[in-house]
Design an enzyme around this catalytic site. Structure first.
Site, PDB file in Angstrom:
ATOM      1  N   ASP A 108      13.597   2.775   1.343  1.00  0.00           N
ATOM      2  CA  ASP A 108      12.414   2.283   2.233  1.00  0.00           C
ATOM      3  C   ASP A 108      13.635   1.725   2.857  1.00  0.00           C
ATOM      4  O   ASP A 108      12.997   2.014   4.642  1.00  0.00           O
ATOM      5  CB  ASP A 108      12.219   1.639   0.982  1.00  0.00           C
ATOM      6  N   SER A 146       0.637  -1.031  -0.096  1.00  0.00           N
ATOM      7  CA  SER A 146      -0.077   0.231  -0.131  1.00  0.00           C
ATOM      8  C   SER A 146       0.446   1.360   0.066  1.00  0.00           C
ATOM      9  O   SER A 146      -0.083   2.120  -0.140  1.00  0.00           O
ATOM     10  CB  SER A 146      -0.874  -0.151   1.199  1.00  0.00           C
TER      11      SER A 146
HETATM   12  N1  LIG Z   1       4.610  -8.972   6.849  1.00  0.00           N
HETATM   13  C1  LIG Z   1       4.943  -9.178   5.442  1.00  0.00           C
HETATM   14  N2  LIG Z   1       4.740 -10.998   5.616  1.00  0.00           N
HETATM   15  C2  LIG Z   1       5.598 -11.610   4.909  1.00  0.00           C
HETATM   16  N3  LIG Z   1       6.128 -10.899   3.158  1.00  0.00           N
HETATM   17  C3  LIG Z   1       5.354  -9.451   3.514  1.00  0.00           C
HETATM   18  C4  LIG Z   1       5.034  -8.560   4.498  1.00  0.00           C
HETATM   19  N4  LIG Z   1       5.282  -7.781   4.685  1.00  0.00           N
HETATM   20  C5  LIG Z   1       5.978  -7.590   3.168  1.00  0.00           C
HETATM   21  N5  LIG Z   1       5.593  -8.277   2.366  1.00  0.00           N
HETATM   22  C6  LIG Z   1       5.990  -8.435   1.123  1.00  0.00           C
HETATM   23  O1  LIG Z   1       6.246  -7.563   0.180  1.00  0.00           O
HETATM   24  C7  LIG Z   1       4.730  -7.159  -0.463  1.00  0.00           C
HETATM   25  C8  LIG Z   1       4.324  -5.611  -0.905  1.00  0.00           C
HETATM   26  O2  LIG Z   1       5.647  -5.214  -1.226  1.00  0.00           O
HETATM   27  P1  LIG Z   1       5.065  -3.631  -1.983  1.00  0.00           P
HETATM   28  O3  LIG Z   1       6.846  -3.371  -2.192  1.00  0.00           O
HETATM   29  O4  LIG Z   1       4.891  -3.952  -3.548  1.00  0.00           O
HETATM   30  O5  LIG Z   1       4.139  -2.982  -1.219  1.00  0.00           O
HETATM   31  P2  LIG Z   1       5.002  -2.164  -0.476  1.00  0.00           P
HETATM   32  O6  LIG Z   1       6.498  -1.898   0.198  1.00  0.00           O
HETATM   33  O7  LIG Z   1       4.352  -1.620   0.996  1.00  0.00           O
HETATM   34  O8  LIG Z   1       4.782  -0.397  -0.181  1.00  0.00           O
HETATM   35  P3  LIG Z   1       6.011   0.513  -1.689  1.00  0.00           P
HETATM   36  O9  LIG Z   1       7.526  -0.471  -2.123  1.00  0.00           O
HETATM   37  O10 LIG Z   1       5.180   0.998  -1.777  1.00  0.00           O
HETATM   38  O11 LIG Z   1       6.276   1.156   0.159  1.00  0.00           O
HETATM   39  C9  LIG Z   1       4.310  -8.654  -0.331  1.00  0.00           C
HETATM   40  O12 LIG Z   1       3.627  -9.351  -1.329  1.00  0.00           O
HETATM   41  C10 LIG Z   1       4.934  -9.302   0.300  1.00  0.00           C
HETATM   42  O13 LIG Z   1       5.650 -10.459  -0.823  1.00  0.00           O
HETATM   43  C1  LIG Z   2       8.709   3.868  -5.807  1.00  0.00           C
HETATM   44  C2  LIG Z   2       9.879   3.562  -5.340  1.00  0.00           C
HETATM   45  O1  LIG Z   2      11.397   5.561  -5.276  1.00  0.00           O
HETATM   46  C3  LIG Z   2       9.194   3.623  -3.449  1.00  0.00           C
HETATM   47  C4  LIG Z   2       8.716   3.445  -3.162  1.00  0.00           C
HETATM   48  O2  LIG Z   2       8.800   3.011  -1.715  1.00  0.00           O
HETATM   49  C5  LIG Z   2      10.801   2.880  -5.139  1.00  0.00           C
HETATM   50  C6  LIG Z   2      12.162   2.519  -4.529  1.00  0.00           C
HETATM   51  O3  LIG Z   2      12.671   3.985  -4.684  1.00  0.00           O
HETATM   52  O4  LIG Z   2      12.864   1.930  -4.940  1.00  0.00           O
HETATM   53 MG   LIG Z   3       7.446  -2.190  -0.737  1.00  0.00          MG
END
Ligand SMILES: Nc1ncnc2c1ncn2[C@@H]1O[C@H](COP(=O)(O)OP(=O)(O)OP(=O)(O)O)[C@@H](O)[C@H]1O
Ligand SMILES: C[C@@](O)(CCO)CC(=O)[O-]
Ligand SMILES: [Mg+2]
Length: 388
Positions: free
Chosen positions: A205, A143
């Site tokens: 991140d 998200s």
């Molecule tokens: N608590 C968790 N347990 C297991 N896998 C996880 C967990 N949290 C994240 N992941 C892994 O990370 C994926 C989500 O990562 P993604 O980078 O797409 O979204 P995000 O990190 O929430 O958002 P963003 O990268 O934009 O900040 C999940 O589908 C899973 O594979």
């Molecule tokens: C979209 C992005 O810029 C941030 C994701 O939180 C990817 C990254 O920097 O790794």
């Molecule tokens: Mg991520």
């Protein structure tokens, strides 16, 4: 002996996506955490498996350690826990086969990359010791709040805390932080995990999850910022699912098609991040009042959102949040990878609680979920429990 690590999620105030292409971005940790606990099995347990429990999803995966050794040992036996190393493509394939055997439900198949990252980090840092690893998270997954990075950072922290590469005070009661060298090592391992989940992460991140605070990040290097402006942000989760790996790849493809145009956009984002960080760090007694600084930040957020839209990573749900908050003269931008996920709205200090409540109730009536989290707190921490 059980170790627990917790690592915060993050918001990106400016510069997502452009940071992958060398621009500056500004990010801050948020007070929502992913926690990982690790306990080795003792001989008397008579259990030679590695177990991964994802508590929030009520899922448990389990592999006999011998099977993991067969899949991974050819690739990682020369790797030491003190030298973070990428997972070779061939090894990722054999790890992928181990994950596939676990029959992750189709609706949760996005977890497969997280489970693969787990197997790589575990086997490189701890080898093939039978253990149980339990994960819980306050962050919505996929998200934009950095759930993947918080997972990799907390996991690396727990694994390294019980490794030979890191010296930690196991007697300390409650949460404690790591030294500089240890933070650098676990951040590098977490980055290797993020590569398995994200494809081509910039590293922002995992870095903000490791170090906490508000940071500037450019070309892989971090500057901790001294924030003189406590920012209040409303975080709205559109609940529109998306995947960071695919969105990062789509911006790269657009950059190949329209190289010059995208490079101008990335440069504009770089300028926005520089200006934004300048405002956040400017002295309280400087030329601008708090409300003038907030107005400038709101304008920079609006411009950044327009540029993210030009990169193709906005979404109808994000634009609904933007239109809704604009009715109250509030600026919003997506945070993280976009394509849905979470949106930030700046809440100026002078904004009354009644207006905040009205905005939240209008956003929630659209089916979105709002939250206000603490911003810029500490990074990863560990705690030990000596009880059996
Ligand atoms: N608590 C968790 N347990 C297991 N896998 C996880 C967990 N949290 C994240 N992941 C892994 O990370 C994926 C989500 O990562 P993604 O980078 O797409 O979204 P995000 O990190 O929430 O958002 P963003 O990268 O934009 O900040 C999940 O589908 C899973 O594979
Ligand atoms: C979209 C992005 O810029 C941030 C994701 O939180 C990817 C990254 O920097 O790794
Ligand atoms: Mg991520």
């Amino acid at each position: 002996m059980e170790v627990r690590a917790r690592a915060p999620g993050k918001i990106i105030l400016s510069g997502e996506h452009a940071v992958v292409h060398g621009s500056m971005a500004v990010a801050a940790s948020i007070s929502l955490y992913t926690s990982v606990s690790l306990a080795f099995h003792s001989h008397s347990d008579n259990d030679d498996t590695l177990k991964l429990q994802l508590k929030d999803m009520a899922l448990e995966f389990s592999w006999p350690v011998g099977r993991i050794k067969e899949a991974v040992a050819g690739f990682n036996t020369a790797i030491s826990s003190s030298s973070p190393t990428s997972c070779p493509a061939e090894c990722l394939k054999s790890i992928g086969a181990l994950v596939e055997e676990q029959n992750i439900p189709e609706a949760k198949i996005g977890l497969a990359s997280g489970v693969s990252a787990f197997l790589w980090l575990y086997s490189c840092i701890q080898g093939f010791k039978p253990a149980t690893v339990v994960v819980t998270s306050e962050l919505p997954l996929g998200s934009g709040l950095g759930s993947s990075a918080a997972f990799c950072v907390a996991l690396s922290a727990a694994l390294l805390a019980l490794s030979d590469s890191v010296v930690v005070d196991m007697v300390h009661q409650g949460w404690s932080s790591f030294g500089e060298k240890e933070l650098d090592l676990l951040n590098k391992w977490a980055f290797q995990g993020e590569k398995i989940i994200h494809g081509k992460p910039s590293g922002i991140d995992n870095t903000v999850s490791t170090y906490g605070n508000t940071i500037k990040f450019k070309s892989g290097s971090l500057t901790l910022m001294k924030s003189n402006l406590p920012l209040r942000m409303l975080i709205t989760n559109t609940k529109e699912g998306r995947n960071t790996k695919a969105l990062v790849a789509s911006v790269s493809e657009r950059t190949i098609r329209h190289h010059d145009a995208l490079n101008f956009i990335f440069n504009a984002v770089d300028s926005i991040s520089k200006e934004l960080s300048g405002i956040i760090e400017s002295p309280v007694s400087g030329e601008l009042s708090i409300s003038e600084k907030e107005e400038n930040i709101a304008e920079l957020m609006e411009m950044n959102q327009g540029l993210l839209q030009s990169m193709g990573v906005s979404h109808a749900s994000i634009e609904t949040v933007q239109r809704t908050t604009l009715k109250y003269k509030l600026a919003s931008k997506l945070t993280g990878a976009g394509g849905g996920g979470c949106v930030l709205t700046l809440l100026p200090t002078s904004l009354s609680g009644t207006i905040v409540d009205m905005v939240i109730s209008e956003l929630e009536s659209c089916g979105f979920q709002c939250l206000i989290a603490g911003i810029g707190g500490g990074g990863v921490e560990i705690s030990f429990d000596a009880s059996p």
